[in-house]
Design an enzyme around this catalytic site. Structure first.
Site, mmCIF file in Angstrom:
data_model
loop_
_atom_site.group_PDB
_atom_site.id
_atom_site.type_symbol
_atom_site.label_atom_id
_atom_site.label_comp_id
_atom_site.label_asym_id
_atom_site.label_seq_id
_atom_site.Cartn_x
_atom_site.Cartn_y
_atom_site.Cartn_z
ATOM 1 N N SER A 8 -5.573 0.236 -0.938
ATOM 2 C CA SER A 8 -4.900 -0.861 -1.653
ATOM 3 C C SER A 8 -4.236 -1.890 -0.743
ATOM 4 C CB SER A 8 -3.827 -0.299 -2.569
ATOM 5 O OG SER A 8 -4.337 -0.130 -3.851
ATOM 6 N N LYS A 43 -5.516 -5.275 -0.790
ATOM 7 C CA LYS A 43 -5.139 -6.216 -1.861
ATOM 8 C C LYS A 43 -4.317 -7.375 -1.300
ATOM 9 C CE LYS A 43 -5.160 -2.846 -5.741
ATOM 10 N NZ LYS A 43 -5.725 -1.611 -5.243
ATOM 11 N N TYR A 81 -14.557 -5.331 -4.357
ATOM 12 C CA TYR A 81 -13.266 -4.619 -4.394
ATOM 13 C C TYR A 81 -13.360 -3.289 -3.633
ATOM 14 C CZ TYR A 81 -9.471 -1.791 -6.235
ATOM 15 O OH TYR A 81 -8.390 -0.943 -6.327
ATOM 16 N N TYR A 109 3.814 -0.338 -6.062
ATOM 17 C CA TYR A 109 3.496 0.072 -7.433
ATOM 18 C C TYR A 109 4.766 0.234 -8.262
ATOM 19 C CZ TYR A 109 -0.576 1.488 -4.708
ATOM 20 O OH TYR A 109 -1.611 1.528 -3.844
ATOM 21 N N VAL A 138 -3.712 4.405 -1.053
ATOM 22 C CA VAL A 138 -3.869 5.848 -1.273
ATOM 23 C C VAL A 138 -4.504 6.577 -0.085
ATOM 24 C CG1 VAL A 138 -3.827 5.967 -3.798
ATOM 25 C CG2 VAL A 138 -5.986 5.487 -2.636
HETATM 26 N N1 GLN Z 1 -9.547 2.208 -3.778
HETATM 27 C C1 GLN Z 1 -8.419 2.697 -4.513
HETATM 28 C C2 GLN Z 1 -8.651 2.559 -6.005
HETATM 29 O O1 GLN Z 1 -9.127 1.565 -6.430
HETATM 30 C C3 GLN Z 1 -7.213 1.914 -4.117
HETATM 31 C C4 GLN Z 1 -5.990 2.356 -4.864
HETATM 32 C C5 GLN Z 1 -4.787 2.491 -3.981
HETATM 33 O O2 GLN Z 1 -4.841 2.500 -2.756
HETATM 34 N N2 GLN Z 1 -3.674 2.688 -4.627
HETATM 35 O O3 GLN Z 1 -8.373 3.428 -6.779
#
Ligand code: GLN
Length: 308
Positions: free
Chosen positions: A64, A67, A191, A243, A261
């Site tokens: 993530s 992002k 993505y 988050y 994650v």
């Molecule tokens: N690739 C992960 C997903 O889309 C990214 C989520 C994350 O790092 N929180 O679920």
């Protein structure tokens, strides 16, 4: 105050037991193979002085944290038009939740740093640039990390594509609501690809350092993005980057940050430091169980909160 190697090593030793308070992400099966005891950090100041400690050489997928790169790219290329498609409000739900897409904000995702919002941001880019979009995003990631060698971890990418039905649901729902027109599979491809880049904490620290210097590489003076984009990115990282514990993190750490994650956290201390941490064991919100307390101690010891 300079952050000394000795102090950082000491801090890392003290915090390392916190890795036991978390669990590896398992919903992407390949992430479950990491070593949960891993803890590493890299800090780079504006003059280029670097201190690293612990498992700073370990490679992991950016997840993530990508992002932030996608957001910077979209802000630079499309400016405020982005916010016709995405909001900038916090959610109290998990990072891949679908519920608010139906109940809030006219079907628009609440912010660009949760899955639904990052998918919408990516859709903007894919709609306008097609396959070139992934290339352009990858190029920005490599430029900000100052690392042209960054590679995609194909095993993680395939693992995520195979098991990414929640992300598919988020994307199809938005497509169904006419939030975007681009092909869902093309958007998800971009993505997932961005999430699967393999990095080290040094790469995160380099990216964070350029954000901390408002978009300009402090070494070369090259402007990689505008100070307006930097300001917006730091703001959205502060309010939404961790988050549904972004508020708690702002209180306890107070450093604009974004987690993934894979266990990484990218942290921006404006005008001072770029920080990358890694601890793949995650707390119940999906943030690094040891990375968060490590940043909290650093923030307290060196007075790094942007609110102090
Ligand atoms: N690739 C992960 C997903 O889309 C990214 C989520 C994350 O790092 N929180 O679920």
């Amino acid at each position: 105050m300079q952050i000394s190697q000795d102090r950082l090593d000491q801090l890392l030793q003290q915090i390392r037991p916190c890795t036991r308070n978390g669990r590896l992400a398992s919903y992407i099966p390949e992430l479950n193979k990491a070593d949960p005891d891993t803890l590493g950090i890299c800090i780079i100041d504006m003059d280029g002085n670097m201190v690293s400690s612990g498992d700073y050489e370990t490679r992991f997928t950016i997840q993530s944290i990508s992002k932030v790169i996608t957001l910077i790219y979209a802000l630079e290329s499309y400016g405020d038009r982005l916010f016709t498609r995405i909001g900038v409000e916090q959610t109290a739900d998990s990072f891949n939740s679908i519920i608010k897409l139906e109940t809030r904000n006219d079907g628009k995702p609440l912010n660009p740093l949760i899955n639904a919002g990052a998918i919408a941001t990516t859709s903007f880019i894919v709609e306008s640039e097609g396959r070139e979009g992934i290339k352009n995003l990858s190029a920005l990631l490599k430029a900000l990390a100052k690392n042209p060698e960054l590679k995609i971890n194909e095993i993680v990418l395939n693992s995520e594509k195979r098991t990414g039905d929640t992300n598919r649901a988020l994307a199809y729902f938005q497509h169904g609501q006419k939030i975007f027109d681009a092909s869902v599979e093309d958007v998800l491809d971009a993505y997932f690809t961005m999430c699967s880049y393999e990095v080290q904490v040094k790469d995160l620290a380099n990216i964070a350092r350029i954000i901390a210097n408002n978009g300009t590489d402090p070494e070369t003076g090259e402007i990689l993005f505008s100070s307006k984009t930097a300001k917006m990115t730091k703001t959205i990282m502060t309010t939404c980057g961790m988050y549904d514990s972004s508020g708690e993190f702002a209180l306890s750490v107070g450093i604009p940050s974004k987690s993934g994650v894979g266990g990484g956290i990218l942290s921006v201390v404006p005008g001072k430091y770029g920080i990358g941490t890694l601890g793949p064991a995650l707390d119940e919100k999906g943030n690094s169980a040891a990375g968060v307390p490590l940043l909290q101690r650093l923030s307290e010891d060196y007075d790094l909160s942007i609110f102090s």
